[in-house]
Design a protein around this motif. Structure first.
Motif, PDB file in Angstrom:
ATOM      1  N   PRO A  78      37.139  36.398  37.310  1.00 14.38           N
ATOM      2  CA  PRO A  78      36.562  36.876  38.564  1.00 14.38           C
ATOM      3  C   PRO A  78      37.187  38.207  38.973  1.00 14.38           C
ATOM      4  O   PRO A  78      38.311  38.496  38.571  1.00 14.38           O
ATOM      5  CB  PRO A  78      36.936  35.787  39.580  1.00 14.38           C
ATOM      6  CG  PRO A  78      37.405  34.632  38.788  1.00 14.38           C
ATOM      7  CD  PRO A  78      37.903  35.149  37.483  1.00 14.38           C
ATOM      8  N   GLY A  79      36.476  38.971  39.748  1.00 13.89           N
ATOM      9  CA  GLY A  79      37.017  40.245  40.190  1.00 13.89           C
ATOM     10  C   GLY A  79      36.355  40.687  41.472  1.00 13.89           C
ATOM     11  O   GLY A  79      35.266  40.226  41.826  1.00 13.89           O
ATOM     12  N   ALA A  80      37.018  41.597  42.171  1.00 11.48           N
ATOM     13  CA  ALA A  80      36.510  42.065  43.461  1.00 11.48           C
ATOM     14  C   ALA A  80      35.239  42.889  43.322  1.00 11.48           C
ATOM     15  O   ALA A  80      34.561  43.165  44.305  1.00 11.48           O
ATOM     16  CB  ALA A  80      37.594  42.877  44.167  1.00 11.48           C
ATOM     17  N   ARG A  82      32.607  41.846  41.904  1.00  3.37           N
ATOM     18  CA  ARG A  82      31.466  40.942  42.027  1.00  3.37           C
ATOM     19  C   ARG A  82      31.691  39.980  43.194  1.00  3.37           C
ATOM     20  O   ARG A  82      32.560  39.120  43.140  1.00  3.37           O
ATOM     21  CB  ARG A  82      31.308  40.119  40.743  1.00  3.37           C
ATOM     22  CG  ARG A  82      30.715  40.897  39.582  1.00  3.37           C
ATOM     23  CD  ARG A  82      31.211  40.362  38.265  1.00  3.37           C
ATOM     24  NE  ARG A  82      32.588  40.748  38.020  1.00  3.37           N
ATOM     25  CZ  ARG A  82      33.479  39.972  37.397  1.00  3.37           C
ATOM     26  NH1 ARG A  82      33.157  38.774  36.990  1.00  3.37           N
ATOM     27  NH2 ARG A  82      34.710  40.405  37.220  1.00  3.37           N
TER      28      ARG A  82
END
Lengths: 251, 265
Positions: A78-80, A82
């Protein structure tokens, strides 16, 4: 304008094992391309893997085979970049509304003053100015959704993943939130992937609609013909009704 | 107006039920000698006077010793024991919640230790620490520690995955998720655990004192028993009940309520 590919799935395959160790294949060989600044919807019967696809793009789940790329980069976690709005109400009940909206900025260690002013801006954008110091328990379902949307937008991701965000709301609230979402989207133009069961919602919001069958194959990609910006007249237009009829065939 | 009336009745009911218990007690005491069951009136009178003047303490228990010293000793042991146990239990629980490897290693023995009633282990505490304050402290700390470790681990397991999934989509790191999601989310369950620990620990301090202590309410009760000073035993128990009630009340008011203001009722 629709030139740059933002998200690309190649030969995607996802196999789940149930507790009885039964094999459950969700995608066999999924290929799709989503362009930059595009608003696409995924529709299809329950259990066809729409949510799984969103989770894979979010980096919350991994695919079994194939690959999925965003800006030509393999998605691994996960990442900022998305942001995701979930179907269930996941805003943090122990944080006041304004602190919820600041969450992503806080995680990225943006200084206190900046994040407060950004949060206030988005709080206003979703029409909850007076509710900064409320706890989520004091909000209605629709207001909580607005907070979730403000949280995600305040973190300024370039891709927005929305998993049946308005599924649990009543019709009036839903229509209102669709309008607000479109308004914000028009301003910020984020690539948006929207899972829904609601044909009207899909047609009203999207540029393209991916129709999945129950075996999670894309059976049709519908180009939505309405020009933007779209007003309420689109919702009640004859063309939308006709499109809706066409989509009905797949259910 | 109607709401006020209902509220009034709600507060009146417990007053009535407690009064009923005292009334029945009083009725029974009419038929029994005071050595068996003193009347509640005499007990309350003695209880109120106890902090000012208690001649039996120097007669039965230990020469010239002050009643209040025994009360303070029990209070002190309670607070030190509970603080050590609760604090270390939560910390250890948080460490085990963080590290899967440590959790898998420590959980089985903890589950076994938990099934041993701490009271059954009391002889060991006496053997290892002697009939001193340290054995009473150790018993209470040990109980609170095991209670809170298990409580914390379970609370962590009960945190809804939707919250940390949501946090991850904001780019939060594992440490950030732990600090901003897991820790606040487990507070209500931990408060529940602490409440139980507080209530049980008063009993444990007194029981440990029964087994041999220089000071404490338990020590007093034990000294009164051979002299059939029944009223004194009641006075001791009344103090412990009051302490237990007060600690729970203050804990809820000063710590639990402010920390859980966000919770739906």
């Amino acid at each position: 304008m629709k030139s740059k590919v933002k998200i690309k799935a190649e030969g995607l395959c996802k196999i789940f094992y149930s507790e009885q160790n039964e094999k459950n294949t969700v995608f066999k060989n999924l290929n799709l391309e989503i362009y930059d600044e595009e608003f696409v919807s995924f529709i299809g019967p329950s259990g066809c893997g729409k949510t799984t696809l969103l989770n894979i793009i979010a980096g919350l789940e991994t695919c079994t085979e194939g690959k999925i790329l965003i800006n030509n980069q393999l998605i691994t976690k996960p990442g900022a970049d998305r942001g995701m709005v979930f179907q269930e109400n996941a805003i943090f009940p122990w944080r006041k509304v304004i602190k919820n909206i600041e969450y992503g900025l806080e995680m990225r260690q943006i200084n206190k003053q900046n994040r407060r002013s950004i949060a206030k801006e988005y709080l206003k954008l979703v029409g909850l100015e007076g509710f900064a110091d409320y706890y989520p328990k004091e909000l209605s379902g629709g207001m909580s959704k607005r907070v979730a949307i403000a949280m995600v937008f305040a973190n300024n991701p370039d891709t927005l993943l929305m998993d049946e965000p308005f599924g649990s709301l009543d019709y009036v609230t839903k229509v209102e939130l669709q309008k607000e979402l479109l308004k914000i989207w028009q301003k910020e133009r984020k690539t948006t992937l929207f899972v829904t069961h609601d044909l009207e919602e899909a047609l009203f919001l999207s540029d393209r609609i991916f129709v999945f069958d129950k075996n999670s194959n894309v059976v049709e990609v519908v180009e939505v013909p309405f020009s933007r910006p779209r007003g309420e007249e689109v919702r009640n237009s004859k063309e939308l009704l006709e499109q809706k009829k066409l989509l009905w065939r797949y259910f | 107006m109607r709401i006020n009336k209902k509220k009034f009745l709600d507060t009146l009911t417990p007053v009535f039920s407690i009064a009923a218990v005292f009334f029945i007690w009083w009725l029974i005491s009419l038929f029994l000698p005071p050595v068996r069951l003193p009347s509640p009136i005499a007990v309350i009178e003695k209880w109120v006077k106890s902090v000012f003047y208690y001649p039996q303490v120097s007669m039965y228990a230990m020469g010239g010793r002050n009643f209040n010293l025994h009360l303070l000793s029990t209070i002190r042991k309670f607070f030190i024991g509970v603080s050590i146990g609760v604090f270390s239990g939560i910390c250890f629980g948080l460490i085990l919640g963080w590290s899967k490897m440590l959790r898998e290693f420590f959980e089985p023995p903890l589950e076994i230790i938990r099934t041993i009633p701490s009271l059954a282990a009391l002889p060991f505490f006496l053997m290892w620490f002697g009939p001193r304050e340290s054995s009473q402290l150790a018993l209470v700390s040990f109980y609170c520690f095991t209670m809170l470790v298990i409580n914390t681990i379970n609370a962590i397991k009960n945190v809804s995955p939707k919250f940390f999934r949501f946090a991850l989509t904001f780019g939060a790191t594992r440490g950030q998720v732990y600090r901003t999601v897991i820790v606040p989310a487990i507070i209500p369950e931990i408060i529940g655990g602490i409440r139980v620990a507080l209530a049980v620990s008063w009993g444990f301090v007194v029981l440990a004192e029964y087994m041999g202590a220089g000071y404490g309410v338990g020590r007093l009760i034990m000294s009164f028993m051979p002299f059939l000073h029944t009223i004194g035993i009641f006075v001791g128990i009344f103090w412990v009940i009051l302490f237990a009630f007060l600690t729970d009340f203050l804990f809820m008011k000063l710590i639990a309520h402010p920390l859980t203001a966000w919770m739906p009722h």
